[in-house]
Design an enzyme around this catalytic site. Structure first.
Site, PDB file in Angstrom:
ATOM      1  N   GLY A  24      50.006  -7.744  16.557  1.00  0.00           N
ATOM      2  CA  GLY A  24      51.134  -6.949  16.727  1.00  0.00           C
ATOM      3  C   GLY A  24      52.208  -7.049  15.728  1.00  0.00           C
ATOM      4  CB  SER A  25      54.097  -9.988  14.739  1.00  0.00           C
ATOM      5  OG  SER A  25      54.708 -10.318  16.410  1.00  0.00           O
ATOM      6  N   GLY A  69      75.279  -7.618  43.913  1.00  0.00           N
ATOM      7  CA  GLY A  69      74.996  -8.593  44.949  1.00  0.00           C
ATOM      8  C   GLY A  69      73.297  -8.549  45.205  1.00  0.00           C
ATOM      9  CG  PHE A 113      50.368  -3.347  23.367  1.00  0.00           C
ATOM     10  CD1 PHE A 113      50.702  -3.377  24.386  1.00  0.00           C
ATOM     11  CD2 PHE A 113      50.148  -4.644  22.764  1.00  0.00           C
ATOM     12  CE1 PHE A 113      50.820  -4.634  25.241  1.00  0.00           C
ATOM     13  CE2 PHE A 113      50.312  -5.882  23.439  1.00  0.00           C
ATOM     14  CZ  PHE A 113      50.494  -5.882  24.746  1.00  0.00           C
ATOM     15  CD  GLU A 148      58.706   0.626  18.904  1.00  0.00           C
ATOM     16  OE1 GLU A 148      57.952   1.026  17.851  1.00  0.00           O
ATOM     17  OE2 GLU A 148      58.076   1.075  19.713  1.00  0.00           O
ATOM     18  CB  SER A 156      64.507 -10.999  18.444  1.00  0.00           C
ATOM     19  OG  SER A 156      64.736 -10.378  19.524  1.00  0.00           O
TER      20      SER A 156
HETATM   21  C1  LIG Z   1      55.224  -1.907  27.116  1.00  0.00           C
HETATM   22  C2  LIG Z   1      54.553  -2.039  25.437  1.00  0.00           C
HETATM   23  C3  LIG Z   1      54.289  -0.754  24.735  1.00  0.00           C
HETATM   24  C4  LIG Z   1      53.792  -0.996  23.636  1.00  0.00           C
HETATM   25  N1  LIG Z   1      53.553   0.178  22.891  1.00  0.00           N
HETATM   26  C5  LIG Z   1      52.973   0.209  21.602  1.00  0.00           C
HETATM   27  C6  LIG Z   1      52.392   1.457  20.808  1.00  0.00           C
HETATM   28  O1  LIG Z   1      52.735   2.726  21.303  1.00  0.00           O
HETATM   29  N2  LIG Z   1      52.042   1.072  19.605  1.00  0.00           N
HETATM   30  C7  LIG Z   1      51.794  -0.077  19.041  1.00  0.00           C
HETATM   31  O2  LIG Z   1      51.429  -0.153  17.777  1.00  0.00           O
HETATM   32  N3  LIG Z   1      52.402  -1.226  19.626  1.00  0.00           N
HETATM   33  C8  LIG Z   1      53.007  -1.218  21.023  1.00  0.00           C
HETATM   34  N4  LIG Z   1      53.430  -2.253  21.516  1.00  0.00           N
HETATM   35  C9  LIG Z   1      53.069  -3.562  21.113  1.00  0.00           C
HETATM   36  C10 LIG Z   1      54.357  -4.230  20.513  1.00  0.00           C
HETATM   37  O3  LIG Z   1      54.800  -3.713  19.485  1.00  0.00           O
HETATM   38  C11 LIG Z   1      53.882  -5.663  20.168  1.00  0.00           C
HETATM   39  O4  LIG Z   1      53.583  -6.252  21.539  1.00  0.00           O
HETATM   40  C12 LIG Z   1      54.971  -6.527  19.530  1.00  0.00           C
HETATM   41  O5  LIG Z   1      55.181  -6.018  18.121  1.00  0.00           O
HETATM   42  C13 LIG Z   1      54.435  -7.883  19.569  1.00  0.00           C
HETATM   43  O6  LIG Z   1      53.105  -8.129  19.120  1.00  0.00           O
HETATM   44  P1  LIG Z   1      52.060  -9.097  19.969  1.00  0.00           P
HETATM   45  O7  LIG Z   1      52.188  -8.482  21.403  1.00  0.00           O
HETATM   46  O8  LIG Z   1      50.650  -8.927  19.223  1.00  0.00           O
HETATM   47  O9  LIG Z   1      52.406 -10.514  19.810  1.00  0.00           O
HETATM   48  P2  LIG Z   1      52.281 -11.485  18.736  1.00  0.00           P
HETATM   49  O10 LIG Z   1      52.420 -10.988  17.389  1.00  0.00           O
HETATM   50  O11 LIG Z   1      51.187 -12.170  18.911  1.00  0.00           O
HETATM   51  O12 LIG Z   1      53.563 -12.515  18.757  1.00  0.00           O
HETATM   52  C14 LIG Z   1      53.748 -13.584  19.802  1.00  0.00           C
HETATM   53  C15 LIG Z   1      54.993 -14.006  19.533  1.00  0.00           C
HETATM   54  O13 LIG Z   1      54.941 -14.956  18.366  1.00  0.00           O
HETATM   55  C16 LIG Z   1      56.128 -14.403  17.733  1.00  0.00           C
HETATM   56  N5  LIG Z   1      55.837 -14.473  16.235  1.00  0.00           N
HETATM   57  C17 LIG Z   1      54.731 -13.737  15.662  1.00  0.00           C
HETATM   58  N6  LIG Z   1      54.853 -14.149  14.349  1.00  0.00           N
HETATM   59  C18 LIG Z   1      55.955 -15.095  14.178  1.00  0.00           C
HETATM   60  C19 LIG Z   1      56.578 -15.615  12.963  1.00  0.00           C
HETATM   61  N7  LIG Z   1      56.133 -15.568  11.519  1.00  0.00           N
HETATM   62  N8  LIG Z   1      57.710 -16.178  13.210  1.00  0.00           N
HETATM   63  C20 LIG Z   1      58.279 -16.685  14.287  1.00  0.00           C
HETATM   64  N9  LIG Z   1      57.730 -15.986  15.544  1.00  0.00           N
HETATM   65  C21 LIG Z   1      56.662 -15.136  15.484  1.00  0.00           C
HETATM   66  C22 LIG Z   1      56.726 -13.107  18.041  1.00  0.00           C
HETATM   67  O14 LIG Z   1      58.016 -12.886  17.879  1.00  0.00           O
HETATM   68  C23 LIG Z   1      56.208 -13.107  19.513  1.00  0.00           C
HETATM   69  O15 LIG Z   1      57.323 -13.842  20.317  1.00  0.00           O
HETATM   70  C24 LIG Z   1      53.734  -2.119  22.993  1.00  0.00           C
HETATM   71  C25 LIG Z   1      54.107  -3.327  23.638  1.00  0.00           C
HETATM   72  C26 LIG Z   1      54.569  -3.211  24.940  1.00  0.00           C
HETATM   73  C27 LIG Z   1      54.984  -4.417  25.657  1.00  0.00           C
END
Ligand SMILES: Cc1cc2nc3c(=O)[nH]c(=O)nc-3n(C[C@H](O)[C@H](O)[C@H](O)COP(=O)(O)OP(=O)(O)OC[C@H]3O[C@@H](n4cnc5c(N)ncnc54)[C@H](O)[C@@H]3O)c2cc1C
Length: 549
Positions: free
Chosen positions: A169-170, A391, A195, A415, A418
């Protein structure tokens, strides 16, 4: 006899566009004038949308319709008829088409603050994002075939962005969806779009995939428009299942499988990652504004409650401990909104810039990272504390206040979390030196401040931030300090924009809160009971006299 929703929600008579005085002053600051549709939208949200969205959240969530009665596979999501109607009505206000047709994204962004329901507005964000991408990077034949569907008044299409995959995702560069060119047409295959919000209601989506033979990592990513139906009318991809979520219930978030799905390349092949990030900036600004908007709705509701509820013989708003909290939250919220609106203005103004982009775009992107982080942090603090102000009732699912908090929590995750905003910001700083532009621009703003005390506090804070950021950037691990940098820049920029807006617009509301924010976050001054006189500047939230004009 019908339920009167005002028994559950005290802000039902608010016009979120017209009655929000800080918003009005800040919109004037960024040079945006709401039209009649927007004023009506402000009333529609309290009078109609919030009740409908609350009901959908509790009792009428979207369902995947997986099979037709004859056994045929379906990939559609069933929305309640009222849900469909409110989406159409929100589109009727021009929340997507006005910005796409004019090329000025501000109308869309401001409507995001007003609507702010993370589920409902997500559907519109994704639609605007899709249309933005088509408009800017679609070939003329692609635009001819599809763009008009997104601005259609009668039966507008919905969009989506399928970027995230199970393994990334990230880390967009980890994406495994493949794209193969076949006689000029593209076919996409990938089973891990994990997602996918708007899946099952989107008529077409922006999808990231790696063309055959492209480089590994983010550089090899390309961006495609993928319609939900093939030319022959059959489904172009499947929706595996919908997620069960804490919040944003009204937007279906599914898992999408692409199998030889027809796609249309946007822009040039080697520039996909730039387009992907730019398209993401649209929803990051939406996200920042929605975070501030939910915070505003929660604070407004809590304020009205506090004006009616009594404890220990007086209204709870009159207790100094609570009044102080309101003033501090109001100041934080106005600062986050000021920063988010300035980011929205800069992004909108730079939206004709294309890769490799000019400084105006990099500047807007920098503000976007900072604003998304700040607004999601402030918004979550405000919604959490707004619940507490109410409350035990704040914790009950019988009233919309807890939904505001649940919906707020996603704004720091989707998106790009942080941490990802921090890393993207660092990259901009290292590669483009964009922070120098920010310092110069903030110093120019501070120079025109007429209040000697505030000017001094802002000058010192700017210098201190500059030195601290430089120290962190020169350290062995700037990444380690990424969020400190994000927050430090957020605080100083938000304070300076809010203060500048207050002197540009005059009046007490922004002035008091700008001062409160600067004293607390920039000057490190301990709060004294003197600030309680500033609570008069909150009375507009309960029909009190407007003191700012
Ligand atoms: C309700 C919902 C709707 C969504 N809808 C969409 C959508 O329509 N389209 C779409 O494409 N995505 C969608 N997403 C996905 C969302 O953008 C991702 O969940 C998000 O970007 C994080 O990716 P991940 O879940 O794979 O977490 P990961 O990438 O696995 O990250 C896990 C944790 O590791 C941290 N991390 C990762 N790399 C690093 C680094 N280099 N340094 C420090 N910290 C790091 C992250 O900050 C996070 O806290 C949706 C998510 C949700 C919850």
């Amino acid at each position: 006899m019908q339920l009167d929703f005002s028994e559950l929600f005290l802000s039902g008579d608010v016009n979120y566009a017209r009655d929000d005085l800080p918003l009005g002053a800040l919109l004037r600051y960024i040079g945006f004038t709401p039209d009649d549709d927007m004023e009506e939208l402000g009333r529609y949200i309290s009078g109609r949308m919030i009740e409908a969205a609350f009901y959908i959240d509790r009792y009428a969530r979207p369902q995947l319709a997986a099979r037709g009665v004859l056994g045929n596979r379906l990939n559609s999501v069933w929305l309640s008829p009222d849900h469909r109607r409110i989406l159409q009505e929100l589109q009727d206000f021009g929340t997507v088409w006005k910005s796409i047709e004019s090329g000025d994204m501000k109308y869309h962004f401001v409507s995001g603050y007003l609507i702010s329901d993370s589920g409902i507005f997500c559907t519109l964000t994704l639609t605007a994002q899709t249309a933005y991408a088509l408009r800017k990077y679609g070939s003329s034949s692609l635009k001819g075939s599809y763009l008009g569907r997104y601005t259609d008044r009668e039966n507008p299409w919905y969009g989506a962005t399928y970027y995230s995959e199970t393994q990334g995702g990230s880390d967009l560069g980890a994406g495994e969806t493949k794209a193969v060119e076949d006689g000029g047409a593209w076919k996409l295959t990938g089973h891990e779009k994990y997602f996918a919000s708007n899946a099952g209601i989107a008529d077409g989506a922006i999808v990231t995939a790696r063309p055959e033979g492209a480089a590994a990592g983010a550089k090899g990513i390309a961006v495609f428009f993928v319609p939900a139906k093939r030319e022959g009318g059959e489904d172009n991809y499947s929706v595996r299942r919908l997620k069960d979520k804490l919040g944003t219930i009204s937007v279906p978030t599914g898992e999408v499988e692409l199998e030889d799905s027809e796609g249309f390349l946007l822009g040039e092949r080697g520039k996909g990652i730039y387009y992907a990030m730019e398209i993401l900036s649209v929803s990051r600004i939406d996200d920042a504004l929605a975070a501030a908007g939910i915070g505003r709705k929660a604070l407004w509701e809590a304020y009205r409650f506090a004006c009616r509820r009594s404890a220990f013989g007086r209204r709870i708003i009159e207790h100094p401990l609570l009044a102080r909290d309101f003033i501090e939250m109001e100041a934080d919220l106005e600062a986050a909104l000021a920063l988010s609106l300035v980011a929205a203005k800069h992004f909108s103004d730079s939206s004709e810039s294309v890769p490799p982009y000019d400084d105006s775009y990099h500047f807007a992107r920098m503000l976007t990272h900072i604003a998304k982080n700040m607004a999601s942090e402030v918004g979550a603090e405000v919604t959490k504390y707004a619940m507490e102000i109410m409350g035990g009732r704040g914790f009950l699912s019988e009233y919309p206040i807890e939904k505001f908090h649940r919906d707020e929590l996603v704004t720091s995750i989707w998106e790009g979390t942080s941490n990802i905003q921090a890393l993207d910001l660092l990259e901009l700083m290292v590669k483009k030196g964009t922070h120098e532009l920010l310092y110069t621009s903030l110093a120019q703003i501070v120079a025109r401040c007429n209040d000697r005390e505030l000017k001094d506090a802002m000058e010192k804070a700017l210098e201190r931030t500059r030195a601290e950021v430089a120290r962190m950037m020169q350290s062995a691990s700037p990444e380690f300090y990424g969020k400190d940098i994000l927050r430090a820049l957020g605080s100083v920029a938000a304070a300076i924009y809010l203060q500048d807006a207050s002197s540009a617009q005059g009046g007490d509301v922004l002035k008091d809160m700008a001062r409160t924010y600067i004293e607390r976050h920039l000057a490190g001054k301990s709060a004294s009971p003197d600030i309680l006189s500033r609570s008069a500047g909150l009375e507009w939230m309960d029909g009190g006299k407007a003191t700012h004009e």
